[in-house]
Motif scaffolding. Structure first.
Motif, PDB file in Angstrom:
ATOM      1  N   ALA A   1       3.891  -2.375   3.454  1.00  0.00           N
ATOM      2  CA  ALA A   1       3.258  -1.550   2.426  1.00  0.00           C
ATOM      3  C   ALA A   1       2.398  -0.477   3.079  1.00  0.00           C
ATOM      4  O   ALA A   1       1.841  -0.664   4.161  1.00  0.00           O
ATOM      5  N   SER A   2       2.309   0.681   2.427  1.00  0.00           N
ATOM      6  CA  SER A   2       1.487   1.765   2.953  1.00  0.00           C
ATOM      7  C   SER A   2       0.023   1.350   2.907  1.00  0.00           C
ATOM      8  O   SER A   2      -0.438   0.727   1.947  1.00  0.00           O
ATOM      9  N   GLU A   3      -0.724   1.686   3.947  1.00  0.00           N
ATOM     10  CA  GLU A   3      -2.116   1.243   4.055  1.00  0.00           C
ATOM     11  C   GLU A   3      -3.032   2.129   3.220  1.00  0.00           C
ATOM     12  O   GLU A   3      -2.963   3.350   3.270  1.00  0.00           O
ATOM     13  N   ASN A   4      -3.882   1.481   2.434  1.00  0.00           N
ATOM     14  CA  ASN A   4      -4.972   2.175   1.773  1.00  0.00           C
ATOM     15  C   ASN A   4      -6.259   1.466   2.166  1.00  0.00           C
ATOM     16  O   ASN A   4      -6.249   0.555   2.993  1.00  0.00           O
ATOM     17  N   ASP A   5      -7.381   1.882   1.593  1.00  0.00           N
ATOM     18  CA  ASP A   5      -8.666   1.318   2.009  1.00  0.00           C
ATOM     19  C   ASP A   5      -8.761  -0.177   1.703  1.00  0.00           C
ATOM     20  O   ASP A   5      -9.295  -0.955   2.500  1.00  0.00           O
ATOM     21  N   LEU A   6      -8.237  -0.577   0.531  1.00  0.00           N
ATOM     22  CA  LEU A   6      -8.243  -2.003   0.192  1.00  0.00           C
ATOM     23  C   LEU A   6      -7.377  -2.791   1.163  1.00  0.00           C
ATOM     24  O   LEU A   6      -7.750  -3.886   1.611  1.00  0.00           O
ATOM     25  N   GLN A   7      -6.216  -2.222   1.485  1.00  0.00           N
ATOM     26  CA  GLN A   7      -5.303  -2.891   2.418  1.00  0.00           C
ATOM     27  C   GLN A   7      -5.984  -3.107   3.766  1.00  0.00           C
ATOM     28  O   GLN A   7      -5.890  -4.185   4.365  1.00  0.00           O
ATOM     29  N   LYS A   8      -6.674  -2.096   4.254  1.00  0.00           N
ATOM     30  CA  LYS A   8      -7.330  -2.190   5.555  1.00  0.00           C
ATOM     31  C   LYS A   8      -8.448  -3.233   5.527  1.00  0.00           C
ATOM     32  O   LYS A   8      -8.625  -3.997   6.480  1.00  0.00           O
ATOM     33  N   ALA A   9      -9.210  -3.254   4.416  1.00  0.00           N
ATOM     34  CA  ALA A   9     -10.328  -4.194   4.312  1.00  0.00           C
ATOM     35  C   ALA A   9      -9.833  -5.637   4.294  1.00  0.00           C
ATOM     36  O   ALA A   9     -10.332  -6.493   5.040  1.00  0.00           O
ATOM     37  N   PHE A  10      -8.845  -5.905   3.471  1.00  0.00           N
ATOM     38  CA  PHE A  10      -8.376  -7.279   3.349  1.00  0.00           C
ATOM     39  C   PHE A  10      -7.477  -7.686   4.505  1.00  0.00           C
ATOM     40  O   PHE A  10      -7.376  -8.881   4.817  1.00  0.00           O
ATOM     41  N   SER A  11      -6.866  -6.729   5.147  1.00  0.00           N
ATOM     42  CA  SER A  11      -6.128  -7.040   6.371  1.00  0.00           C
ATOM     43  C   SER A  11      -7.093  -7.523   7.447  1.00  0.00           C
ATOM     44  O   SER A  11      -6.827  -8.504   8.141  1.00  0.00           O
ATOM     45  N   ALA A  12      -8.231  -6.847   7.563  1.00  0.00           N
ATOM     46  CA  ALA A  12      -9.257  -7.275   8.520  1.00  0.00           C
ATOM     47  C   ALA A  12      -9.782  -8.659   8.152  1.00  0.00           C
ATOM     48  O   ALA A  12     -10.005  -9.508   9.025  1.00  0.00           O
ATOM     49  N   TYR A  13      -9.955  -8.912   6.859  1.00  0.00           N
ATOM     50  CA  TYR A  13     -10.439 -10.216   6.400  1.00  0.00           C
ATOM     51  C   TYR A  13      -9.451 -11.318   6.772  1.00  0.00           C
ATOM     52  O   TYR A  13      -9.840 -12.364   7.300  1.00  0.00           O
ATOM     53  N   GLU A  14      -8.166 -11.069   6.509  1.00  0.00           N
ATOM     54  CA  GLU A  14      -7.156 -12.079   6.820  1.00  0.00           C
ATOM     55  C   GLU A  14      -7.044 -12.331   8.318  1.00  0.00           C
ATOM     56  O   GLU A  14      -6.713 -13.439   8.750  1.00  0.00           O
ATOM     57  N   GLN A  15      -7.318 -11.304   9.118  1.00  0.00           N
ATOM     58  CA  GLN A  15      -7.260 -11.450  10.570  1.00  0.00           C
ATOM     59  C   GLN A  15      -8.562 -12.004  11.136  1.00  0.00           C
ATOM     60  O   GLN A  15      -8.728 -12.101  12.348  1.00  0.00           O
ATOM     61  N   GLN A  16      -9.489 -12.370  10.236  1.00  0.00           N
ATOM     62  CA  GLN A  16     -10.787 -12.937  10.608  1.00  0.00           C
ATOM     63  C   GLN A  16     -11.640 -11.968  11.415  1.00  0.00           C
ATOM     64  O   GLN A  16     -12.518 -12.385  12.163  1.00  0.00           O
ATOM     65  N   ASN A  17     -11.375 -10.688  11.230  1.00  0.00           N
ATOM     66  CA  ASN A  17     -12.219  -9.654  11.814  1.00  0.00           C
ATOM     67  C   ASN A  17     -13.256  -9.293  10.756  1.00  0.00           C
ATOM     68  O   ASN A  17     -13.187  -8.247  10.112  1.00  0.00           O
ATOM     69  N   TYR A  18     -14.215 -10.196  10.575  1.00  0.00           N
ATOM     70  CA  TYR A  18     -15.131 -10.084   9.446  1.00  0.00           C
ATOM     71  C   TYR A  18     -16.092  -8.912   9.578  1.00  0.00           C
ATOM     72  O   TYR A  18     -16.490  -8.321   8.565  1.00  0.00           O
ATOM     73  N   GLU A  19     -16.457  -8.584  10.788  1.00  0.00           N
ATOM     74  CA  GLU A  19     -17.350  -7.434  10.964  1.00  0.00           C
ATOM     75  C   GLU A  19     -16.688  -6.155  10.469  1.00  0.00           C
ATOM     76  O   GLU A  19     -17.307  -5.359   9.756  1.00  0.00           O
ATOM     77  N   LEU A  20     -15.428  -5.969  10.839  1.00  0.00           N
ATOM     78  CA  LEU A  20     -14.684  -4.794  10.364  1.00  0.00           C
ATOM     79  C   LEU A  20     -14.478  -4.880   8.851  1.00  0.00           C
ATOM     80  O   LEU A  20     -14.597  -3.862   8.148  1.00  0.00           O
ATOM     81  N   ALA A  21     -14.180  -6.068   8.352  1.00  0.00           N
ATOM     82  CA  ALA A  21     -13.983  -6.236   6.910  1.00  0.00           C
ATOM     83  C   ALA A  21     -15.226  -5.823   6.141  1.00  0.00           C
ATOM     84  O   ALA A  21     -15.135  -5.131   5.116  1.00  0.00           O
ATOM     85  N   ILE A  22     -16.396  -6.233   6.622  1.00  0.00           N
ATOM     86  CA  ILE A  22     -17.646  -5.867   5.957  1.00  0.00           C
ATOM     87  C   ILE A  22     -17.838  -4.357   5.955  1.00  0.00           C
ATOM     88  O   ILE A  22     -18.257  -3.771   4.947  1.00  0.00           O
ATOM     89  N   GLN A  23     -17.533  -3.709   7.074  1.00  0.00           N
ATOM     90  CA  GLN A  23     -17.634  -2.247   7.129  1.00  0.00           C
ATOM     91  C   GLN A  23     -16.742  -1.604   6.079  1.00  0.00           C
ATOM     92  O   GLN A  23     -17.149  -0.660   5.385  1.00  0.00           O
ATOM     93  N   LYS A  24     -15.514  -2.112   5.964  1.00  0.00           N
ATOM     94  CA  LYS A  24     -14.574  -1.556   4.992  1.00  0.00           C
ATOM     95  C   LYS A  24     -15.023  -1.850   3.558  1.00  0.00           C
ATOM     96  O   LYS A  24     -14.916  -0.995   2.673  1.00  0.00           O
ATOM     97  N   PHE A  25     -15.518  -3.063   3.328  1.00  0.00           N
ATOM     98  CA  PHE A  25     -16.003  -3.415   1.997  1.00  0.00           C
ATOM     99  C   PHE A  25     -17.186  -2.532   1.604  1.00  0.00           C
ATOM    100  O   PHE A  25     -17.286  -2.076   0.465  1.00  0.00           O
ATOM    101  N   ASP A  26     -18.096  -2.294   2.552  1.00  0.00           N
ATOM    102  CA  ASP A  26     -19.254  -1.455   2.272  1.00  0.00           C
ATOM    103  C   ASP A  26     -18.820  -0.036   1.898  1.00  0.00           C
ATOM    104  O   ASP A  26     -19.401   0.583   0.985  1.00  0.00           O
ATOM    105  N   SER A  27     -17.808   0.470   2.577  1.00  0.00           N
ATOM    106  CA  SER A  27     -17.300   1.810   2.257  1.00  0.00           C
ATOM    107  C   SER A  27     -16.724   1.849   0.852  1.00  0.00           C
ATOM    108  O   SER A  27     -16.950   2.802   0.092  1.00  0.00           O
ATOM    109  N   LEU A  28     -16.004   0.818   0.487  1.00  0.00           N
ATOM    110  CA  LEU A  28     -15.426   0.748  -0.856  1.00  0.00           C
ATOM    111  C   LEU A  28     -16.505   0.635  -1.926  1.00  0.00           C
ATOM    112  O   LEU A  28     -16.388   1.211  -3.019  1.00  0.00           O
ATOM    113  N   LEU A  29     -17.581  -0.082  -1.588  1.00  0.00           N
ATOM    114  CA  LEU A  29     -18.644  -0.317  -2.570  1.00  0.00           C
ATOM    115  C   LEU A  29     -19.513   0.905  -2.815  1.00  0.00           C
ATOM    116  O   LEU A  29     -20.267   0.944  -3.791  1.00  0.00           O
TER     117      LEU A  29
END
Length: 230
Positions: free
Chosen positions: A115-143
């Protein structure tokens, strides 16, 4: 063809015709996406054999109503994993409250290969890969643009997975007053986080509130914890 789930379900129900059987065999040998879905279906069947409980049925109905069928197959499979883990901890963990915490799966925005990557895709991809620091950065941007409670919930989960309970607690408290898709899950993690931060009165009142409202999530685990707290 994108009706892989229908094909797999017919396979397990022994309802494939000759043409469908040939297609199934070919996909099972050559198609990575199909192999993943087939494995998920096998895990789901195994889960139902392990857990024959009304809570599972309630969970599935809840997910179906929340997600309107979109990616529901993978979401149910992921959520079943939470129940299996929870049951294991219920029977083998005693009063070690740390053992009641497990990573909450990504059932909000499952990642689809190709699937084509969007901001949600990048955030949850980081979450699934247990890269939580990156996930938080992406979540903060979305918020910044959208204060979606579901995104806040997964930010709180990321913080907990990084053992940042003191940072997660205020966010969980905020979410506990909101009615959204993960309200029950929020209250559960709020109670566990409170216990681990030695705020047992808050944990007890939260668990009692869940009981009063007839909430289904982690019902057996909640009872065990309340019995230990009383």
């Amino acid at each position: 063809m994108n009706n892989y789930q229908d094909l797999i379900q017919k396979y397990h129900s022994n309802k494939l015709n000759n043409e469908e059987q040939m297609l199934f065999d070919n996909l099972a040998n050559t198609n990575d996406e199909f192999k993943v879905l087939l494995k998920e279906h096998e895990n789901l069947n195994a889960a139902f054999q392990i857990i024959e409980d009304n809570e599972v049925s309630d969970l599935i109905k809840n997910l179906e109503s929340k997600n309107n069928g979109k990616n529901i197959f993978l979401k149910i499979a992921a959520a079943i994993t939470v129940f299996i883990t929870g049951y294991y901890f219920l029977f083998y963990s005693g009063t070690n409250y740390d053992s009641y915490f497990e990573e909450y799966p990504n059932v909000y925005y499952p990642i689809t290969r190709g699937a084509s990557e969007n901001d949600l895709q990048k955030a949850f991809s980081a979450y699934e890969q247990q890269n939580y620091e990156l996930a938080i950065q992406k979540f903060d941007s979305l918020l910044i643009e959208n204060k979606t409670p579901e995104i806040k919930f997964y930010k709180a989960m990321s913080l907990l997975n990084m053992d940042k309970k003191n940072e997660a607690l205020p966010l969980l408290k905020e979410l506990s007053s909101i009615n959204f898709d993960y309200s029950e899950e929020t209250l559960w993690y709020l109670s566990i986080t409170s216990i681990l931060l030695d705020q047992k009165d808050l944990a007890k009142s939260t668990l009692q509130f869940m009981d009063e409202k007839g909430m289904k999530f982690k019902k057996k685990e909640r009872k065990e914890i309340l019995d230990n707290l009383n």
